[in-house]
Design an enzyme around this catalytic site. Sequence first.
Site, short mmCIF file in Angstrom:
data_model
loop_
_atom_site.label_atom_id
_atom_site.label_comp_id
_atom_site.label_asym_id
_atom_site.label_seq_id
_atom_site.Cartn_x
_atom_site.Cartn_y
_atom_site.Cartn_z
N GLU A 190 0.81 -1.21 0.00
CA GLU A 190 0.00 0.00 0.00
C GLU A 190 0.85 1.27 0.00
O GLU A 190 0.48 2.28 -0.60
CB GLU A 190 -0.94 0.02 1.21
CG GLU A 190 -1.99 -1.06 1.21
CD GLU A 190 -1.54 -2.36 1.87
OE1 GLU A 190 -2.37 -3.27 2.01
OE2 GLU A 190 -0.33 -2.44 2.23
N PHE A 257 -11.53 -7.63 13.45
CA PHE A 257 -10.35 -7.94 12.64
C PHE A 257 -10.03 -6.81 11.66
O PHE A 257 -10.90 -6.32 10.95
CB PHE A 257 -10.60 -9.24 11.87
CG PHE A 257 -9.48 -9.62 10.96
CD1 PHE A 257 -8.26 -10.04 11.48
CD2 PHE A 257 -9.62 -9.56 9.58
CE1 PHE A 257 -7.21 -10.39 10.64
CE2 PHE A 257 -8.57 -9.91 8.73
CZ PHE A 257 -7.36 -10.32 9.27
N GLN A 258 -8.79 -6.39 11.66
CA GLN A 258 -8.27 -5.33 10.81
C GLN A 258 -9.02 -4.01 10.96
O GLN A 258 -9.04 -3.17 10.06
CB GLN A 258 -8.27 -5.77 9.33
CG GLN A 258 -7.20 -6.82 9.04
CD GLN A 258 -6.95 -7.03 7.58
OE1 GLN A 258 -7.79 -6.74 6.72
NE2 GLN A 258 -5.77 -7.56 7.24
N LYS A 307 -17.51 -1.42 5.37
CA LYS A 307 -17.83 -2.39 4.33
C LYS A 307 -19.32 -2.46 4.04
O LYS A 307 -19.74 -2.56 2.87
CB LYS A 307 -17.30 -3.77 4.73
CG LYS A 307 -17.42 -4.82 3.64
CD LYS A 307 -16.73 -6.11 4.04
CE LYS A 307 -16.84 -7.16 2.94
NZ LYS A 307 -16.14 -8.42 3.31
N MET A 736 24.88 11.05 2.45
CA MET A 736 24.54 12.34 3.04
C MET A 736 24.66 12.29 4.56
O MET A 736 25.23 13.19 5.19
CB MET A 736 23.12 12.75 2.63
CG MET A 736 22.72 14.14 3.11
SD MET A 736 21.14 14.67 2.43
CE MET A 736 21.61 15.10 0.75
#
Length: 837
Positions: A190, A257-258, A307, A736
């Site tokens: 993602e 969940f999630q 959802k 750097m």
Amino acid sequence: SYRKPASALNPATTLAFTPSALVRKRRALVNNKGVVHHPTRGNVSYRKKVRAWHNLSLEPWSGVKMSSAVDENPTFKIAADQLAENDYSALAADERSRIGQQKQEALSNQEDDVERNKGALRAEAERYLRTFQGESGAAVIFSKLVEHGVHTVNGYSGGAVLPLLDQFSTDHPRHGGEISKIRWITNSNESSSGHVAEGMAKSSTESDGRLAAGVVVATSGPGVTNLITPLQDAIADGVPLVVLCGQAATNAPPDSFQGAPAVELTSPCTKWSYQIKSAAELPFVMDYAFYVARNGRPGPVFIDLPKDLQTQVLTDELITIYVKQELKDRSETDIDPLVRIQHMPNASESSDVVLLIGNDKRGRLPFFVGASKIEPVPLSPKMKFSAVDAYRWDHTPSNKIFTKNAHDEEGGASFTSETMKTLMDTIQNAQKPMIIAGQGCNDSSDELKKFAEKLQIPVASTLHGLGSFDERHPLALNMVGMHGHPTPNFMAQECDLMICIGSRFDDRITGRLNAFVPEAKKAEAEGRGGIIHVDIRLSEKSKSVSPTFFIHSFARTFLAEANKYLEQQEASNPTNAPNREIVRPWFNRMKLLQTEFPVRIPGFYPEEIVDEQTGKSAVRTRMSCQYVVRAMNDHILKKGVMDDCLFTTGVGIHQMVAAQLITWTKPRQMISSGSLGTMGVALGYVIGAKLANGNKICIAVDGDGSFNMTFTELKTIAEFNIPVKILILDNECQMMVEYWQRLFFDGRYIAVHNQQNPEYTKLAEAFGIKSIYCDCEEDLDAKMDEFLFSDPNEPVLFHVRVERTPCLPLVAPGQALNDMILIDDQYQEVDKAVAPS
């Protein structure tokens, strides 16, 4: 209508009325040296004037109308000792009552009009929502993406976003067997999806000239958290994104969940973050999301999609309930709804009824309901400055000029005002003017060139402004700032007028802030120069640097108005044409500095290398990052295709070297992470740039440290055969940071060396991508040409081994802009108390 006793004409006791007396303290009677205003039948609405006539003897029917004819030719004098207090009191009471009744009637009529307008707006909103009746929430989102011109969406799958993902399938019934109007790209994760969308947004514009919004679709939980870095990167650099993520259903148990507090996580790194409450509000949500993302200073928005609401269908009942329960005005609800109906006074003293969309914490913007989407309410030129809040001003430039001496509460001065003349005089009279072109100049390169050429003003660029002024032009100063060219850094400190257009005076530009542009500040104090700042956001006024003039406007608008002023000035009198001999010494100073202080290219002596197995020897010359980038630039210029190239970078030495040594010729040609400094973005950016600009040569210039973070996107490149060029400048370290550890921490190196890099050519081959390797100057020309031009329709990875060389110049933290490290000296003195970042 007056009662005039004989004594009324006695000059010794005569008093008169003057307008000035009325204005000052509402005292009507003054010495007999003025004018008498005679009341006439008619207008009785001037209550202040009625009160001022508190000693007059009036008939109850008399009005108070100031007659200019009577003022010019007075015929009556009124004696103070004959005024009848009781008659006035009777009139005043009657007048107050009548005026009060009139006001009450007017207020009642206005309230009736407002209520009618509210009803009409609700009806229009309902009509608009019903155009989506019968569609699911997911279907509405897809329809809106198509309507807003989206052609490619990046993302990753997950259970909570399946209803929306299904809309992109070519087999979905909505497409009728045709290819989907939106191309779906599956990324390796993602976070990369977000960077690909940024690359698309940074490199492409729509027909209105504004950046197109990149779109990401992902699932809930880790799908959201993986997008935090791209969101913060986008808000920092002003990149329009619309991020759509699934969420657990509204009826799911706590800690499902999630599940994740997506809105709370994303609010600090977005312009707007919102979880939908009903599928019925999605048309408003999507329209507002694209508007906020693309207008004002662009930025990301986040939409959280439970959802069950993705599958919820917009029925007649659902729309009716939504309109009735949600489209209310402020007096009807204490919650913070998405949409609020409110009447808004306009410049004609009537009122509009609008939809205020947003939230109370961040701000709301007013909209009407258009035929197919909501439309922003335009600002009237007559609108009072104080009647508009800061959030709306940051999305709607007022095109006004503010000065330190002007009354800012009155809204600044217009482009046709005397202030504009003063501003232009300041520019034309400056002997050492300089322009810094920021990201805001990317849509106005033609106007910038015309302005700079007309007045012969040198132009430097910020990192995001590179290419807005063609660096092949003799007035080009190249990049200014921490790793900028020496010449613009020196000239910024010497100029008597700094004109900063479309940049926010970031600390990477200014160096130590209190030491920035000292000569311009001195010139301001002496009335011969100063600082001019042009920015789209009013909130940037005096945020970092206090300007002599602040112009709240698009860069393009200001430059067009300035050019128009110069043209009119010259047309009115050819002798008024700007005399630019005044800046010739300044131009000569620029050329001298460019000759004396070029950007240096570290080099190495040739070495004889003996092959242990064959015994054969060959001469090999090691390379610096600077040498390779300059060679690439020379090849592209020689081929004459620089205008057709887009470059992306990661973050590190390679990024700043590319900024210094590539010849930038077109706006939005340099795509990099500036403000956040996100490593690993080059690959995602170049994929997005190529998806949005298929006819361009898109080249990722990356370092090994940056590339190691996201090389999984080679999978995306291979899967979709995206023909990008990937240049890996491999010095096996984060150079750097290593250089900072040398300067500030006595060379105690830690966490900067990549001791086990992969063989990048084999990595490319594992994905079926062509690869090339080079480790010496002798082979570079041929291999660079092959990399750039031999395979235009397929991706190529070019692994180049380089030595560890710092990127100089460097303005060390805490130092003034002209206090640069120009040579890699082991014994450089720095203020070790000021930690680099």
